[in-house]
Structure formats: C-alpha cells, structure tokens
Scaffold this active site. Structure first.
Site, short mmCIF file in Angstrom:
data_model
loop_
_atom_site.label_atom_id
_atom_site.label_comp_id
_atom_site.label_asym_id
_atom_site.label_seq_id
_atom_site.Cartn_x
_atom_site.Cartn_y
_atom_site.Cartn_z
N ASP A 47 47.00 8.11 -96.11
CA ASP A 47 45.54 8.21 -96.27
C ASP A 47 44.97 6.89 -96.79
OD1 ASP A 47 46.38 8.34 -98.88
OD2 ASP A 47 45.32 10.18 -99.40
N SER A 48 45.86 5.92 -97.06
CA SER A 48 45.41 4.56 -97.36
C SER A 48 44.61 3.99 -96.19
CB SER A 48 46.62 3.66 -97.66
OG SER A 48 47.62 3.83 -96.68
N ASP A 86 49.98 12.10 -93.77
CA ASP A 86 49.58 12.21 -95.18
C ASP A 86 48.39 13.16 -95.29
OD1 ASP A 86 49.70 11.59 -97.82
OD2 ASP A 86 48.91 9.56 -97.64
N LYS A 116 53.03 14.73 -96.01
CA LYS A 116 53.19 14.34 -97.42
C LYS A 116 52.02 14.92 -98.21
CE LYS A 116 52.28 10.04 -99.04
NZ LYS A 116 51.21 10.34 -100.03
N GLU A 118 50.34 15.02 -102.33
CA GLU A 118 50.38 14.44 -103.67
C GLU A 118 50.41 15.56 -104.72
OE1 GLU A 118 47.12 11.72 -104.25
OE2 GLU A 118 47.71 10.46 -102.55
N GLU A 185 55.11 6.50 -107.14
CA GLU A 185 54.16 5.38 -107.07
C GLU A 185 53.75 4.90 -108.47
OE1 GLU A 185 50.98 5.75 -104.26
OE2 GLU A 185 49.89 4.03 -105.07
O1 KIV Z 1 48.52 6.50 -98.33
C1 KIV Z 1 49.53 5.81 -98.44
O2 KIV Z 1 49.67 4.78 -97.80
C2 KIV Z 1 50.55 6.24 -99.39
C3 KIV Z 1 51.69 5.34 -99.65
C4 KIV Z 1 51.29 4.12 -100.33
C5 KIV Z 1 52.79 6.02 -100.35
O3 KIV Z 1 50.42 7.31 -99.92
#
Ligand code: KIV
Length: 299
Positions: A47-48, A86, A116, A118, A185
C-alpha cells in the site's frame, strides 16, 4: 537459469535451510517483470503505492480498487516470485466478512497468491477467518504505517520494555494463527533477532536489522526514484531518479536541436512510390481533393 515458481511453503523452507529471503515491492507490469527476472523471492504490491505511485502523503488514502488495479498489473508480469497483495486501510478492520471478501478480491481479481495485513494479536481473529477461506496471510508488526496517527508519525516501535515484549508476543500469536511470514518494520534489531529466533516462520525485516530471515524494501526508495523521505534504514542501491533526469535532459536537447529522430528512427517510402505521390501533389488542388474525399466518406 530456469527459475521455479515460489510458494509460501518454499518461503518457509528457505528459513529452515538458513537461506535469506529477498523481497521487494512492485506496483506495475514492467517493473514487476524486471524484479521477477532478477530472482526476487516475493513481490509485495504494497500500500506504499499510495505514496510512491499516487503521490498521497501517507498510505491511508489508497483504496481497494486501486490496490486491485495495481495487483493485476504486477501479476501479469510475474512468473516465478510469490505475489502478495497488501490489504489497504479499513479494508479488513471494520468487519470480518468484509475482510475475507476483500482478501478474496486480491486472489480472484488481482491474481495474487497471498495477502498481507498489519497488526498484532488484536487482528488475529480476522486473519484466522481469511486463512479459513484458504487464503495465505503475511503478518506485519512494528511500525505499521496504517496506524501512523496513533503512533504520532513514522516512529520506531518496540523501544520500551513493554512495547518490545508485546511485539514478541504478537509474533508468537501471529504464528499460532497461521501466517506464513511476518514483516517486522522499524524495530530495534535486538528485538527483531529475538522474534526471528522465537518463531519457525520467516521474519522479513524493513528497518529491523540483519538478523531477520529476509529483507524487504520499497522499490522506488531503494532505486532512488522516490527521495522525498529517507528513513535511517534505507540504502540507495541505484540512482534511477538521476538517470531518468539525465535521459530527459538529453531528449529535450536532441529534439530542440534536431538531433533526434535520425534517419535510422524514421520510416521510408520507396522512391518509386514517393515519385507518384509527388507527381500527384504537384498536379491537384489538395484542398479540393480532400473535400471531395471527405464528402464520399461522410455519405
Ligand atoms: O506497503 C509496503 O510497501 C509495505 C512494506 C514496506 C513492508 O508494507
């Protein structure tokens, strides 16, 4: 070298064999293809992308539909790496049924092989439900960017005795719940080492030191494309931003000075055909011819 399709099982086996797990993010077809061809084990459609692709100030703005759109692009470019989608902010924390549905979209529409989420032990009932739907899950603890407002910013986590103990217990419960790996992280390396030694599943670190079973970085960060924010853990492995700037400078120079395109970049009509066009061009009233043809086409 012919590579083999990576699976969650093989990711876990890498830890058992003491082999480091090399992972990166990707958000589009072309980059994902290069990452995959470079023998990277796991690609996270993070989600980055909210920040590095879409220009938002944090990861909270990206939507499920945007995540699915990018996941589809990535999976089209990947043959070998394990692709993990994510789950974005609010897509799994409001209600468990909604969470399973959204996780399923990453698999069914996006073509990802896992998701993924969180959070620590608080999110485990949701993770359990997703796993019960036969969807593989990667955990993520420490600095979970979707909680930045609760943390007060992008702060290192696990810096007090209580916070460090909670992280270790979170990792144990995540493993018990059935995640196949855990992202750690921005936590002290000693705590990451303790966690890594306490669980059988791989830990994937970002700002968590060298003792994790693997590492992950945001590809736009490590290539030097997104340079607005440089956390302590980030190392630039390339200067792609500078390389793009230099290429664009040359392009501008060559177009302005009529260097590009050269003859080798141009298509050529054979001379006899060109003679015919020139002869016709000399003979007719072009405007009249064009209007005549247009009338025929519009009929
Ligand atoms: O969103 C992302 O890129 C991440 C990674 C940095 C682990 O969650």
């Amino acid at each position: 070298m012919s590579l083999q399709k990576m699976t969650t099982k093989k990711i876990i086996e890498k830890k058992q064999k003491g082999e480091k797990i090399v992972t990166l993010t990707s958000y589009d077809y072309s980059i994902a293809k290069i990452v995959d061809e470079s023998n990277i084990d796991l690609i996270l459609v993070g989600d980055s992308l909210s920040m590095v692709m879409l220009g938002y100030k944090n990861t909270l703005s990206v939507t499920m539909d945007e995540m699915i759109h990018h996941t589809k692009a990535v999976t089209r470019g990947v043959s070998n790496a394990l692709v993990v989608g994510d789950m974005p902010f609010l897509s799994y924390k409001i209600d468990i049924v909604e969470a399973v549905k959204n996780a399923g979209r990453f698999i069914q529409e996006g073509g990802a092989e896992a998701v993924k989420v969180e959070g620590g032990m608080e999110i485990c009932p949701t993770i359990k439900a997703i796993i019960n739907a036969d969807i593989e899950v990667m955990g993520h603890i420490g600095l979970t960017p979707q909680a930045i407002y609760r943390f007060g910013g992008f702060m290192v986590q696990g810096k007090t005795v209580d916070a460090a103990k909670k992280l270790i217990m979170d990792a144990i419960i995540l493993q018990e719940t059935g995640v196949f790996s855990i992202v750690l992280e921005s936590i002290p390396w000693q705590i990451a080492k303790l966690i890594t030694n306490s669980v059988d599943i791989p830990t994937i670190g970002i700002g968590a030191g060298r003792y994790c079973d693997g590492q992950i970085l945001v590809i736009h960060d490590m290539l030097g494309i997104f340079t607005e924010f440089k956390p302590k853990f980030l190392k630039y492995f390339g200067k792609v931003g500078d390389s793009i700037r230099n290429a664009l400078k040359s392009y501008r120079h060559e177009v302005e000075n009529e260097i590009y395109p050269e003859i080798e970049h141009s298509y050529e009509l054979p001379q006899n055909e060109l003679d015919d066009v020139n002869e016709w061009f000399e003979k007719v009233d072009i405007k009249e011819e064009a209007l005549k043809l247009n009338k025929i086409i519009q009929k």
